[in-house]
Each structure stands twice: as C-alpha cells, then as structure tokens.
Design an enzyme around this catalytic site. Sequence first.
Site, PDB file in Angstrom:
ATOM      1  N   SER A 166       9.960 -18.866 -72.283  1.00  0.00           N
ATOM      2  CA  SER A 166       9.856 -17.634 -73.079  1.00  0.00           C
ATOM      3  C   SER A 166       8.436 -17.077 -72.941  1.00  0.00           C
ATOM      4  CB  SER A 166      10.122 -17.981 -74.542  1.00  0.00           C
ATOM      5  OG  SER A 166       9.576 -16.998 -75.383  1.00  0.00           O
ATOM      6  N   TYR A 179       8.628 -22.630 -82.271  1.00  0.00           N
ATOM      7  CA  TYR A 179       9.276 -22.115 -81.054  1.00  0.00           C
ATOM      8  C   TYR A 179       8.242 -21.923 -79.944  1.00  0.00           C
ATOM      9  CZ  TYR A 179      12.217 -18.987 -78.192  1.00  0.00           C
ATOM     10  OH  TYR A 179      12.937 -18.405 -77.168  1.00  0.00           O
TER      11      TYR A 179
HETATM   12  P1  NAD Z   1      21.943 -17.828 -78.182  1.00  0.00           P
HETATM   13  O1  NAD Z   1      21.678 -18.252 -79.586  1.00  0.00           O
HETATM   14  O2  NAD Z   1      22.798 -16.628 -77.924  1.00  0.00           O
HETATM   15  O3  NAD Z   1      22.564 -19.049 -77.366  1.00  0.00           O
HETATM   16  C1  NAD Z   1      22.148 -20.364 -77.519  1.00  0.00           C
HETATM   17  C2  NAD Z   1      23.338 -21.271 -77.229  1.00  0.00           C
HETATM   18  O4  NAD Z   1      22.885 -22.602 -77.381  1.00  0.00           O
HETATM   19  C3  NAD Z   1      24.505 -21.054 -78.194  1.00  0.00           C
HETATM   20  O5  NAD Z   1      25.724 -20.942 -77.483  1.00  0.00           O
HETATM   21  C4  NAD Z   1      24.487 -22.331 -79.043  1.00  0.00           C
HETATM   22  O6  NAD Z   1      25.792 -22.751 -79.467  1.00  0.00           O
HETATM   23  C5  NAD Z   1      23.879 -23.329 -78.075  1.00  0.00           C
HETATM   24  N1  NAD Z   1      23.260 -24.473 -78.764  1.00  0.00           N
HETATM   25  C6  NAD Z   1      22.500 -24.448 -79.898  1.00  0.00           C
HETATM   26  N2  NAD Z   1      22.155 -25.697 -80.243  1.00  0.00           N
HETATM   27  C7  NAD Z   1      22.683 -26.517 -79.308  1.00  0.00           C
HETATM   28  C8  NAD Z   1      22.674 -27.916 -79.127  1.00  0.00           C
HETATM   29  N3  NAD Z   1      22.052 -28.753 -79.982  1.00  0.00           N
HETATM   30  N4  NAD Z   1      23.336 -28.430 -78.068  1.00  0.00           N
HETATM   31  C9  NAD Z   1      24.004 -27.617 -77.197  1.00  0.00           C
HETATM   32  N5  NAD Z   1      24.044 -26.289 -77.321  1.00  0.00           N
HETATM   33  C10 NAD Z   1      23.400 -25.743 -78.365  1.00  0.00           C
HETATM   34  O7  NAD Z   1      20.495 -17.689 -77.513  1.00  0.00           O
HETATM   35  P2  NAD Z   1      19.986 -16.800 -76.299  1.00  0.00           P
HETATM   36  O8  NAD Z   1      19.243 -15.676 -76.866  1.00  0.00           O
HETATM   37  O9  NAD Z   1      21.084 -16.555 -75.317  1.00  0.00           O
HETATM   38  O10 NAD Z   1      18.897 -17.793 -75.675  1.00  0.00           O
HETATM   39  C11 NAD Z   1      19.146 -18.637 -74.568  1.00  0.00           C
HETATM   40  C12 NAD Z   1      17.827 -19.255 -74.137  1.00  0.00           C
HETATM   41  O11 NAD Z   1      16.897 -18.217 -73.787  1.00  0.00           O
HETATM   42  C13 NAD Z   1      17.135 -20.069 -75.231  1.00  0.00           C
HETATM   43  O12 NAD Z   1      16.467 -21.163 -74.655  1.00  0.00           O
HETATM   44  C14 NAD Z   1      16.128 -19.095 -75.800  1.00  0.00           C
HETATM   45  O13 NAD Z   1      15.066 -19.764 -76.437  1.00  0.00           O
HETATM   46  C15 NAD Z   1      15.695 -18.379 -74.546  1.00  0.00           C
HETATM   47  N6  NAD Z   1      15.069 -17.075 -74.739  1.00  0.00           N
HETATM   48  C16 NAD Z   1      15.683 -16.052 -75.408  1.00  0.00           C
HETATM   49  C17 NAD Z   1      15.029 -14.829 -75.530  1.00  0.00           C
HETATM   50  C18 NAD Z   1      15.658 -13.663 -76.237  1.00  0.00           C
HETATM   51  O14 NAD Z   1      15.025 -12.591 -76.292  1.00  0.00           O
HETATM   52  N7  NAD Z   1      16.858 -13.810 -76.770  1.00  0.00           N
HETATM   53  C19 NAD Z   1      13.774 -14.635 -74.984  1.00  0.00           C
HETATM   54  C20 NAD Z   1      13.170 -15.697 -74.315  1.00  0.00           C
HETATM   55  C21 NAD Z   1      13.830 -16.886 -74.194  1.00  0.00           C
END
Ligand code: NAD
Length: 283
Positions: A166, A179
Amino acid sequence: MKPMSFDDLKGKVCVITGGAGVLGSTMVRALAAAGLRVAIADINKEVAEQVAADIQAECGSTVIGVEANVLERDSLEKAKAEINEKLGPIDILINGAGGNSPQATTKIEQIEEKDLDHLDDTFYGLQMEGFDRVYALNFKGTLLPTMVFTTDMLKKRKGVVLNISSMNSYKPLTKIPAYSAAKASVNNFTEWLAVHLAKVGIRVNAIAPGFFITHQNRFLVLDEKTGGYSARGQKIVNSTPMGKFGEPEDLQGATLFLLSELSSFITGIVIPVDGGYSAYGGV
Ligand code: NAD
C-alpha cells in the site's frame, strides 16, 4: 527472444488470498482472462465460491473458491490440500488478504492543545486488540500463506509470489498506524524473501496500490451524508497528480507483468500503482 505476451501464464495454478474482495476479485478476473487456473482462498467461503462461479462463467478458465483463514496454519494446509486435489501443484501465490479497521484508527490526525483532555480519540485511546488484529492480518497474513502455499514451487524450483502492499508502506497516512506499520513490514519482507528464495527459482515482488474506494476505506474517504468526498478523500485526490481515485482494473497490468516471464529478472521490488501519488511532493 522471449514471447512478448503473457502466454506463459496459460494453465498455471494461482492461489489468491482475499480473492473474494474488491481488488482481489478484479485481479482474479485478469488471471482467468489470461488463462490461469485460479483458487480464491478467502475466509468468506460463500462469497469466494460465488465470485469464482461468476468469473469462471465469464472467462471460461477454471476458478474455484476455497475457505482459508490466512492467520491459521491448519486452515491454510487444509485449503492447500483441496487446491492440490482440484487444480494440481501451485505455481503462483498472490497475498491479497488485508485491510484496516475502525478499531485500529485514531479519530484525529494530530493532537492539539484542545484535545489533551479527551485522549480517547488519539493514539493513547487505541485498543491493543484492534491494533494487533490489523497488524496480524496484513503482516502475518502474508507470511503464513507464503510458508504453506509455496512448497510446490520449491519442489519445481520455479514460482512467483506477489504481495499486496500500500502507499502507507512508504509514508504512513495519519490515523492508521497499525495498517501503515504492517504494510511497511510487507515491503521489507518482500525484499527479505526475494533474497532468501532467489537461488531456488522463486521470485517475490509486490504492488503498492494507491487509493481505490473499497469497503475498508469507504468510512474514511466518503462523506456518509453527501456521498461526496470527505475532507480526507479530497486531500487524497489533491495529492494524486492524476486527480482521481484508481479503478480496481488499473491493477491488472502490473499484476500480470510481475507474474509472467516478462519480469523474469525482477525480484524484490514493489511497484506503486498510484496515479503518481508517491512521486508527488505536494507542491
Ligand atoms: P476487501 O476488504 O474488499 O477484500 C479483502 C478480502 O480479504 C475479503 O474478501 C475478506 O473476506 C478477505 N479476508 C479478510 N480476512 C481474512 C482472513 N483472515 N483470511 C482470509 N481472507 C480474509 O479489500 P480490498 O480493498 O480489495 O484490499 C485487498 C488488498 O489490497 C488488501 O491487502 C489491502 O490492504 C490492499 N490495499 C487496498 C487499497 C484500497 O484502496 N482499497 C489500497 C492499497 C492496498
């Protein structure tokens, strides 16, 4: 000369943790479209199975949903056995599970004189339980699946790991210390593991998405009442030279590149996909 395409990925078996989520499922769509066979390993089995069925119907590649908790080794071992039985040995791992939580978020950005008599809204009011949960999900939740899902790659002396970091990993954003610390650890671990595995044919890289509106940050970047940007959301847009939030599809190209032979001499790097955010000094 190597083929100038992602064709080498066709038929490869890829596991993606958190693949049922917003960014994860968009990556799964790219993987399936490129001909990979994909296992979505997610704590939410029902959604994982639904997303898998939808993408399989759309793209024609095999996509399965498997229940896995990235924080529990037994659960990951069980998921691996199921994936091996249904799809065969694993070639690629994407560590996509992660996220923030309101329980690990301070309510204010900086402590000022007026805040000194109600510290609950600050760093001093954070509950360790929330902090631990977010740190573990993002860091241990990357480490543990890597231990379990890369053993087939070791046997083949070939494989790829892609971690999802991130923007917070470079410079922490206000309010979200757990985070930010965890994602900084993910970058460090990406480098460490890339070196550790370099001589046995396994490459380890990461992408650092900039800002995308998803479940985990909606409460911070959108104004509940107006539906427009919150002050924080507006600040992010102002700090992004392209002047907008990213669309999840913007991650697909960098993902396929880092998984394919086109990046065969690249290991231990983190690619920002951020509309220029990390390049901008703000002035
Ligand atoms: P999201 O919440 O839509 O998806 C996360 C998924 O992880 C969900 O399907 C959830 O069920 C699953 N999950 C949660 N806990 C879990 C566990 N203990 N075991 C297995 N699965 C589990 O999130 P997202 O926004 O799609 O983010 C995906 C990745 O990208 C993450 O690592 C997040 O930190 C990173 N990220 C997101 C953003 C953003 O702007 N949304 C920016 C930078 C990085």
